[in-house]
Each structure stands twice: as C-alpha cells, then as structure tokens.
Scaffold this motif. Sequence first.
Motif, PDB file in Angstrom:
ATOM      1  N   GLY A   1       0.820  -1.212   0.000  1.00 24.35           N
ATOM      2  CA  GLY A   1       0.000   0.000   0.000  1.00 24.35           C
ATOM      3  C   GLY A   1       0.851   1.258   0.000  1.00 24.35           C
ATOM      4  N   LYS A   2       1.930   1.264   0.789  1.00 27.24           N
ATOM      5  CA  LYS A   2       2.832   2.422   0.825  1.00 27.24           C
ATOM      6  C   LYS A   2       3.526   2.617  -0.529  1.00 27.24           C
ATOM      7  N   ALA A   3       3.952   1.528  -1.157  1.00 28.99           N
ATOM      8  CA  ALA A   3       4.599   1.624  -2.472  1.00 28.99           C
ATOM      9  C   ALA A   3       3.620   2.180  -3.501  1.00 28.99           C
ATOM     10  N   LEU A   4       2.392   1.711  -3.466  1.00 29.39           N
ATOM     11  CA  LEU A   4       1.370   2.204  -4.399  1.00 29.39           C
ATOM     12  C   LEU A   4       1.050   3.672  -4.124  1.00 29.39           C
TER      13      LEU A   4
ATOM     14  N   ALA B   1      -6.994   0.144  -1.031  1.00 30.03           N
ATOM     15  CA  ALA B   1      -7.471  -1.233  -0.897  1.00 30.03           C
ATOM     16  C   ALA B   1      -6.497  -2.077  -0.076  1.00 30.03           C
ATOM     17  N   GLN B   2      -5.205  -1.956  -0.352  1.00 30.76           N
ATOM     18  CA  GLN B   2      -4.210  -2.746   0.372  1.00 30.76           C
ATOM     19  C   GLN B   2      -4.103  -2.307   1.840  1.00 30.76           C
TER      20      GLN B   2
ATOM     21  N   ALA C   1      -4.811  -4.416   5.249  1.00 30.69           N
ATOM     22  CA  ALA C   1      -3.778  -4.545   6.288  1.00 30.69           C
ATOM     23  C   ALA C   1      -4.329  -4.115   7.642  1.00 30.69           C
ATOM     24  N   ALA C   2      -5.030  -2.991   7.659  1.00 33.13           N
ATOM     25  CA  ALA C   2      -5.586  -2.476   8.918  1.00 33.13           C
ATOM     26  C   ALA C   2      -6.675  -3.396   9.461  1.00 33.13           C
TER      27      ALA C   2
ATOM     28  N   ALA D   1      -1.536   5.311   7.960  1.00 33.23           N
ATOM     29  CA  ALA D   1      -1.305   5.283   6.513  1.00 33.23           C
ATOM     30  C   ALA D   1      -2.633   5.262   5.759  1.00 33.23           C
ATOM     31  N   LEU D   2      -3.587   4.516   6.261  1.00 32.15           N
ATOM     32  CA  LEU D   2      -4.913   4.464   5.644  1.00 32.15           C
ATOM     33  C   LEU D   2      -5.570   5.838   5.687  1.00 32.15           C
ATOM     34  N   GLY D   3      -5.457   6.504   6.822  1.00 29.99           N
ATOM     35  CA  GLY D   3      -6.014   7.856   6.941  1.00 29.99           C
ATOM     36  C   GLY D   3      -5.358   8.837   5.979  1.00 29.99           C
TER      37      GLY D   3
END
Length: 136
Positions: A85-88, A99-100, A104-105, A116-118
């Motif tokens: 998710g961070k790479a994307l 989505a990733q 994960a969360a 990171a999601l926020g």
Amino acid sequence: MTSQPASDGLFESFRRAEMLIARSRPLDALQALSPVLESQPNDASVQLLAGRAYLNSAQLQRAEEAFGRVLDLDPADHYARFALGKALQRQGRLAEAHAQLKMAAAMDPRPEYQEALGEVRVRMAVNGGGDPDDSD
C-alpha cells in the motif's frame, strides 16, 4: 528463510542485509541480499526483505513486485499488504493503495496501518476522489 545444508553463507548475507536496512543503507542491503534472492526467490522472508530495501531506496515498481510476490506466497501477510500500500501510495495509485492499506488495517489494526490508511483517504478526498469508503 528456509534452512538448507549449504545455506550458511546465504543466511549470513540475509542477516547482513537486515542489518544494513536497519542502518538506512538499502542499496547496500540489496547488494548483500542479491545471492539470497537468486538462490531462494520463492522464500517470502527474502522477498519481504528485498521489498523493504526497494521501498527504502525509492525503487517503487520493484518494491511493488516483491511485496506482491510475498502476498502470492502468503496472502495473510499483513505487513506485506501495508508495505505494498505504501509503495502504491508513493506512485500516486491511491485507490489501489487504499485497498491494500484497508486490508492490512483490518487484518491487524496497528497504529501505523491506521495512520497510513487515513493519509490515503485524505489525499483521495483532496484530489476529488470523494470518500473511498462510501462504496462499501
């Protein structure tokens, strides 16, 4: 990393790569990890370490591939989903990142995953993507 009789050198290379990543030297870590990657390309821990080094050296496409490979091998690896998710996110692919990170969360509600999601949700809203959770 799986153990094999002739893998002492590979194990040392793997440990050296871990140490180099911890010291913020991802390019050196990739160099140390190279023989391990070549010898054990289907080992999730090797791919995960390579993915971290790629991510930390801004080789985002390679990071994406490594984390994707980890998820092929172990779909339940929440850290690989987070890192993917961070790479994307860093590639500006916010919907895919969302989505990733959301998965994960959901798998493990660690504060860094939630944060990171926020961040992705805010960036999507600022970019006019609306609330990504409205479609849930």
